[in-house]
Structures are given as C-alpha cells and as structure tokens.
Design an enzyme around this catalytic site. Sequence first.
Site, PDB file in Angstrom:
ATOM      1  N   CYS A 147       0.833  -1.200   0.000  1.00  0.00           N
ATOM      2  CA  CYS A 147       0.000   0.000   0.000  1.00  0.00           C
ATOM      3  C   CYS A 147       0.872   1.255   0.000  1.00  0.00           C
ATOM      4  CB  CYS A 147      -0.905   0.034   1.233  1.00  0.00           C
ATOM      5  SG  CYS A 147      -1.974  -1.390   1.426  1.00  0.00           S
ATOM      6  N   ARG A 155       9.529  -4.242  16.193  1.00  0.00           N
ATOM      7  CA  ARG A 155       8.920  -4.093  14.864  1.00  0.00           C
ATOM      8  C   ARG A 155       7.420  -3.935  15.032  1.00  0.00           C
ATOM      9  NH1 ARG A 155      10.916  -5.929   9.905  1.00  0.00           N
ATOM     10  NH2 ARG A 155       9.402  -6.347   8.254  1.00  0.00           N
ATOM     11  N   GLU A 204      -2.039  -7.279   6.704  1.00  0.00           N
ATOM     12  CA  GLU A 204      -0.896  -6.780   7.480  1.00  0.00           C
ATOM     13  C   GLU A 204      -0.228  -5.659   6.715  1.00  0.00           C
ATOM     14  OE1 GLU A 204       3.524  -6.581   7.944  1.00  0.00           O
ATOM     15  OE2 GLU A 204       2.399  -7.416   6.250  1.00  0.00           O
TER      16      GLU A 204
END
Length: 569
Positions: A76, A161, A115
Amino acid sequence: MAKFLDLFAGCGGFSVGLKKAGLSSVGEVELDAWAADSLRSNFPESRILEGDVREFDDEVIRSFIGVDVIVGGPPCQGFSVAGASQFGIDDPRNELPHWFLHWVSILCPKIAIIENVPNILTKSDGTTSVLEVIKGEFERLGYLVVYKVLNAADYGTPQQRRRAFIVATAPGVYFQFPEPTHVVNTNSNHDLFGNLHPYVTVGEALSDLPPIEAGEGTDDQIPYATSPMNDYQKEMRKGSDGVKNHIAMRHTSRLIERFKVIGPGQSLKDVPSEHGQIAKITGDAVKKPFKSNNYRLDPSKPSLAIPASFQSLFLHPKLHRNLTAREAARIMGFPDNYEFKGRRTTMSWEKNLSQYNQIGNAVCPPVATALGRSILHALENATSSLPSGSVASVAGPRATTLTRSAPLPRITSLVDTEIESELTSLGTKILGGDNTTFSRQGFSVPNATLPAALIFAASKACPVCSSEKAPFGVHAGEIPFLISKENLHSLQENGQDHGLDYHLRALFNIPHQVGHLVGEQLAELGLVELVTVVNQRTGRRVRGMRLRKVDVIPASLSEALLGKIALSS
C-alpha cells in the site's frame, strides 16, 4: 484442521507462524520468482501459485473454496484514497488491496487479515482514511472489522517491529488480538505476575551462530558454534543441525576500520571524522550521514526494525561486518531450517527479491504464531446461531441475500413492462434454465441484468452517462465494474460514475453491488472476458469486462432499452 491461504506471501513468514500455531496451508500466492522458490523449498506440501494476484481468473480463485482464513500484506506504499470505491489506483500498487478483497469476496473465509505498516491506519487524503476505505469494503461483504498495531518484541521476537493488522471476521466469529507474552526487561515490570518473559535480545538470538568474518561463509549448511544457550536458540534450532544462508558481506579495509570504532547503539553519525563517509563524486566528507547507516546492534536489547534493504544498515553486535541473511532471519524469528532462495543481494535496478529483501519484507513468524492461536480460538468458539438482523452465517458472510430498508433510486421512464419482460426472457435463455434469477456468491441476481449489461457495454451513446464528461456515453465494447456507493443520488446528479455496477443497480433497484457478479457470470458463458480497463473519467486502470459476443442481443431490444432510459433526480 483450519485451513489458510496466504496472498502476497513473500518468502512465507505469515505461513511459518500460522502453521506452527496449528493451521494448515492450502496455498501461497507470490509474484516474485525467488520468493516463490523459497516457498516451494520450505512448503513442499503446499500449493504455490507464482504470479500476480490480479492475473488469476476466478476459476483458479474458486479452487480454494472452503478455506477458513485468508491472510496477506498487499503493498500500500502509494495508497491514495481518492475515489475510495476504486481504491485510488493511480499507482498500480494501490489496487492490490482491492484484489485481496476480490479473493475474499469469492472465497468467503471466516477470517481475513491484512498486514501492513502502522500508518495504513492513519493515512488520509484529508477527508477519507485508508482504513475507512478497507473497513468499508469489508463491511459491504458482511464482515466485522477490528484492527491493532502489534510490536513483534511483545511476542518473543528479538526485534522492535510495529505492524498493523486489520482483521475481518464473519458474523458469529469473535476474534481477540493475542495478549503479549514478553515485556521490556526492567526491575519495575519484568515478570510482575509470573506470566511474562523479558524481551529476547539480539545477543540471545545470535550468540550460538558461527562467528564468521567479513567475506566468509556459505549458503550451504554450517555447524553451530556452540550448544544452545537459551530457550530462543533452542526454539530456532528445532529440526536443524546447522545453519544455511550464512554469508558475510565483503568490506573494504577502510569500512572495517570504521566499524571498529562504532559501539553498541552507535552508527555512522558517531564516528570520528577520519572514519566518516566520503561522497563518491566530490570526495568531500558527508556532513549529515544517515543516522541509521552502519548502526551497531546492542546485544542487550531487541533489534531495531529490519527493513527490506537492511544489508548495509546494521552491524553485528560484536563482529566488524554487516549482518548475514541467517542472522537477520534469526532476528525476524525464522527457524534455522528455513532456507532462503535466490541471490543474497541485488542491485536496486534488478528485478527479483534478494534473500535480504525477502527477510526484511516478511511478517515475523512469532507474531503470526500468536495471531494463529487467536484465530483458532475464534474459530473453535464461533457461534452457529447469529444475532438478530445478521446478513450471513458462520459458513461465510454471503450465505443469504442482503436487504435494505430504503429502496435505491432507479432509472425512471422504463415503464414498458414488455421491455423488462424481454430482458428477463433473454437472460433466462442465455443461462439455459427456467428461473428468472441466478445465484452467485449467495446473492440472487435478476437474469435481466445479463442482456442489460451487454447492451450497456456495447453502447456508443449510453443515456445513463453524462454527455458532457468522459466517457461521454461511449463504452464501445468494454466497461469497468466500479463498485458504486450505497446511495446513488449524488452519482446520478453529478454524472460521476459510469461503471456497470451503477448502471445495473439504478436500472433494476438491486440492493447490493452486483456489477462484478454479472460480469463473472457473463465470462463463464463466454460472452465477455474479464480484464482491467481504463476508467475514462479518472484515467486509472480498474477491473471490468470486454465484450466477446453481442450477437445474442436483438438490435431492436437494445434500441428499445436505451431509448427509454431517463435518470431520476
């Protein structure tokens, strides 16, 4: 056993974790050839589809029907929310979430998970956010959406992360994000209730690996340097007698001398001037080097987030060189028996994903394992009786026909019931049955939509479209589907949508977006082909159909239909 399908699978981090949690893989879909090779090597029992998710026809997608869970990280990076229902696809990467949802719309899993980086939850064009777009599309399919940013360190990964997870669940399936299993190691909060472990550190992750110097190592297996020293190393070493993909980069003597003066938590910006960065063209010292370049990892802490292009960013916590692919894989949480294929590194202009790229792009397997356990708990406790007013069953969000209380505005002046009757009769003839409707993905669609769709697509003077704005009523053989807004009033008033979905819903007062369903049915009948076409209003490429045969439509019926249409206000 619950089954999952991994789209945009990369080298398989999500799949590794879900399988460890107890789910079964039915397939991984990945465009990159080297990443697909990694999948084949590590999932010999799984079905690996190498290719673009946009290029597989719906028959291939339907071959996965029965899957319980679909996961994936559609890129994205260039996401635009302009034209929300089309996912704003000026950048080709932007349409990939649309295609993830397309697979979901056909396969109707009980759970679907996207995700991505955390800012997918906040990125906006000032009025509409990416999250609102994705959430709205899931909800149109009958799903409930929850989302959260998870830190991999909280689930036993030696890395800080943070990634966003958008979870869509069918009615009756109640998903809860996993609780952290690890916590930062301080005297005040470590193991306060006896059920949390301290964060896994870089030192704990790497200390048993062969201590090779710059330029040493091999992709072939190398024995471990020591016995496992902690629980994390024991877990990583299960099923393995050594490590592969453990090759250290070659460095110049000047670089190695620089590395020697960089301490834990320091980087290029902290070195004395004689070891500083020199511009290649001018030979001048770089006054403001990138702060994370040549960053030496602190062995007493989890790593910083590993990006896709990390090969020259991070230094080994003790040795004077960059990380090997295997060391990065350890920091991501990949087990040692996981072998990465393709070249170790590539130049920026080269096509395929290197081992470093594959690792840096992956979902951390320990996070996927934690999500997998939550998925199994949700599926095992799914209710078969649904709340009042539900639109679907646990078997899938499209098990029943949707209804809405307020009727949509429709095309007026189509008062000639004879024309409508002819459309229905011809549609029934095309399908070769007796019913006046056909069923697709749980929805009942009027047969009359089939010849009407062909007529609209063939039109060179479509009365539904504005004569003052592109496409000026000219479809000429192809038409985009363009999922239209629930309320058609603004589109009718402003002439802003010329998609098949809008035409059919306004004509027949259909309560659900059906343009793509009609297109798929026509494609199965061999009358159209499913393609990406140019949305002439925006110039973007979107999903649609192109005519193959129109001789099934009498010219008189086409002229009669188009001649009777006028839009309501």
